[in-house]
Design an enzyme around this catalytic site. Structure first.
Site, PDB file in Angstrom:
ATOM      1  N   GLY A  49       0.772  -1.246   0.000  1.00 26.84           N
ATOM      2  CA  GLY A  49       0.000   0.000   0.000  1.00 26.84           C
ATOM      3  C   GLY A  49       0.799   1.290   0.000  1.00 26.84           C
ATOM      4  O   GLY A  49       0.359   2.291  -0.544  1.00 26.84           O
ATOM      5  N   GLU A 103       3.468   4.215   6.597  1.00 21.92           N
ATOM      6  CA  GLU A 103       2.264   3.416   6.352  1.00 21.92           C
ATOM      7  C   GLU A 103       1.304   4.205   5.474  1.00 21.92           C
ATOM      8  O   GLU A 103       1.186   5.434   5.615  1.00 21.92           O
ATOM      9  CB  GLU A 103       1.575   3.093   7.687  1.00 21.92           C
ATOM     10  CG  GLU A 103       1.790   1.677   8.179  1.00 21.92           C
ATOM     11  CD  GLU A 103       1.018   0.614   7.402  1.00 21.92           C
ATOM     12  OE1 GLU A 103       0.854   0.745   6.166  1.00 21.92           O
ATOM     13  OE2 GLU A 103       0.580  -0.352   8.031  1.00 21.92           O
ATOM     14  N   ASP A 107      -5.788   1.485  10.225  1.00 19.72           N
ATOM     15  CA  ASP A 107      -7.212   1.194  10.350  1.00 19.72           C
ATOM     16  C   ASP A 107      -7.443   0.594  11.741  1.00 19.72           C
ATOM     17  O   ASP A 107      -7.579   1.320  12.717  1.00 19.72           O
ATOM     18  CB  ASP A 107      -7.530   0.242   9.182  1.00 19.72           C
ATOM     19  CG  ASP A 107      -8.985  -0.123   9.036  1.00 19.72           C
ATOM     20  OD1 ASP A 107      -9.607  -0.456  10.047  1.00 19.72           O
ATOM     21  OD2 ASP A 107      -9.509  -0.092   7.915  1.00 19.72           O
ATOM     22  N   THR A 108      -7.418  -0.739  11.880  1.00 20.34           N
ATOM     23  CA  THR A 108      -7.576  -1.353  13.205  1.00 20.34           C
ATOM     24  C   THR A 108      -6.338  -1.161  14.068  1.00 20.34           C
ATOM     25  O   THR A 108      -6.417  -1.185  15.295  1.00 20.34           O
ATOM     26  CB  THR A 108      -7.797  -2.873  13.082  1.00 20.34           C
ATOM     27  OG1 THR A 108      -6.651  -3.453  12.462  1.00 20.34           O
ATOM     28  CG2 THR A 108      -9.030  -3.188  12.263  1.00 20.34           C
ATOM     29  N   LEU A 112       0.104  -2.150  12.773  1.00 21.25           N
ATOM     30  CA  LEU A 112       0.957  -1.308  13.613  1.00 21.25           C
ATOM     31  C   LEU A 112       1.461  -2.095  14.819  1.00 21.25           C
ATOM     32  O   LEU A 112       2.647  -2.012  15.172  1.00 21.25           O
ATOM     33  CB  LEU A 112       0.156  -0.084  14.071  1.00 21.25           C
ATOM     34  CG  LEU A 112       0.923   0.953  14.880  1.00 21.25           C
ATOM     35  CD1 LEU A 112       1.977   1.610  13.997  1.00 21.25           C
ATOM     36  CD2 LEU A 112      -0.030   2.011  15.424  1.00 21.25           C
ATOM     37  N   LYS A 135      -7.788   6.132  10.477  1.00 19.54           N
ATOM     38  CA  LYS A 135      -9.223   6.043  10.775  1.00 19.54           C
ATOM     39  C   LYS A 135      -9.415   5.992  12.287  1.00 19.54           C
ATOM     40  O   LYS A 135      -9.387   4.910  12.891  1.00 19.54           O
ATOM     41  CB  LYS A 135      -9.821   4.794  10.124  1.00 19.54           C
ATOM     42  CG  LYS A 135      -9.790   4.797   8.599  1.00 19.54           C
ATOM     43  CD  LYS A 135     -10.491   3.548   8.074  1.00 19.54           C
ATOM     44  CE  LYS A 135     -10.307   3.377   6.586  1.00 19.54           C
ATOM     45  NZ  LYS A 135     -10.772   2.049   6.128  1.00 19.54           N
TER      46      LYS A 135
END
Ligand code: IMP
Ligand code: MG
Length: 179
Positions: A49, A103, A107-108, A112, A135
C-alpha cells in the site's frame, strides 16, 4: 473526478491528488524538522500500500535519508481479515538507527501492533510511525502514532497505492466506497 467501479463495487471521489500532495509535503517537513541535526533516518515503507506514498514522500524529504521496504498484508476485500501476516524483508542492521515507518493507512492498528512487536528487539535508536491516512473511529490500540497526514471517517478507500482486491492502486486520487 468521476465515480468508478472496481470489481463489483462503486467508488466516489473523496480526496484529490492535489490535497494528497499537501498532506505528503506536510509530513515530510514535519519529520525533517523533528530530526536531530545531521541525523540520516531510514524510512521503511510497508508494502504494497505505501509504495506510492513512500516514493512521493522521499522526494519531498529535504535532507539525506535511506529508503527501504518491508512487506506485510492483513487486508482482503473491504474487511480486515484479522489475521496478521509476518513482516518480511528487513535485512539491514537497524541497531542504533533512527527508523521511521511509512504506512499508507492505519485502520484497526493490527499491522501497527505487529510492527512494534517486530522492532522491539532490534535496538533501534528511535522508532517513529508516520501514516498518510488514519481512521480514528476504528483504531483500538494504545500505540503511539507520531505523524498523521489526514484523519478520515470510517470508509473504505482506494487509490494512491490503496487497493480493493488488487485494483485501484494506480489511481492518482483517493475514492471512497459508495454507500
Ligand atoms: P490495519 O492493520 O487494520 O490497521 O490495516 C492496515 C492495512 O490494511 C493498511 O496498510 C492497508 O493496506 C489496509 N487497509 C486499511 N484500510 C484500508 C482502506 O480503507 N482501503 C484499502 N486498504 C486498507
Ligand atoms: Mg498497507
Amino acid at each position: 473526478m468521476n465515480s468508478i467501479q472496481l470489481h463489483d463495487k462503486h467508488f466516489v471521489p473523496f480526496i484529490s491528488k492535489e490535497k494528497i500532495d499537501q498532506y505528503v509535503e506536510f509530513l515530510a517537513e514535519q519529520i525533517a524538522n523533528d530530526m536531530e541535526a545531521n541525523e540520516v533516518p531510514i524510512f521503511i515503507g510497508i508494502l504494497n500500500g505505501s509504495f506510492i506514498f513512500a516514493a512521493d514522500f522521499v522526494r519531498k524529504y529535504p535532507n539525506s535519508c535511506h529508503i527501504t521496504f518491508v512487506k506485510m498484508a492483513s487486508y482482503e476485500g473491504t474487511n480486515t481479515s484479522g489475521k496478521i501476516k509476518h513482516l518480511v524483508g528487513i535485512n539491514e542492521d537497524l541497531e542504533g538507527k533512527t527508523v521511521v515507518i511509512l504506512e499508507d493507512i492505519i485502520d484497526t492498528g493490527n499491522t501497527l501492533a505487529e510492527i512494534y512487536e517486530v522492532f522491539r528487539d532490534k535496538n533501534v535508536k528511535t522508532l517513529k510511525i508516520a501514516t498518510l491516512f488514519f481512521k480514528p473511529d476504528i483504531f483500538r490500540k494504545e500505540l503511539p502514532i507520531d505523524y498523521i497526514g489526514k484523519s478520515i471517517e470510517d470508509k473504505f478507500i482506494v487509490g494512491y497505492g490503496l487497493d480493493y482486491d488488487g485494483l485501484g492502486r494506480n489511481l492518482p486520487d483517493i475514492y471512497k466506497l459508495k454507500e
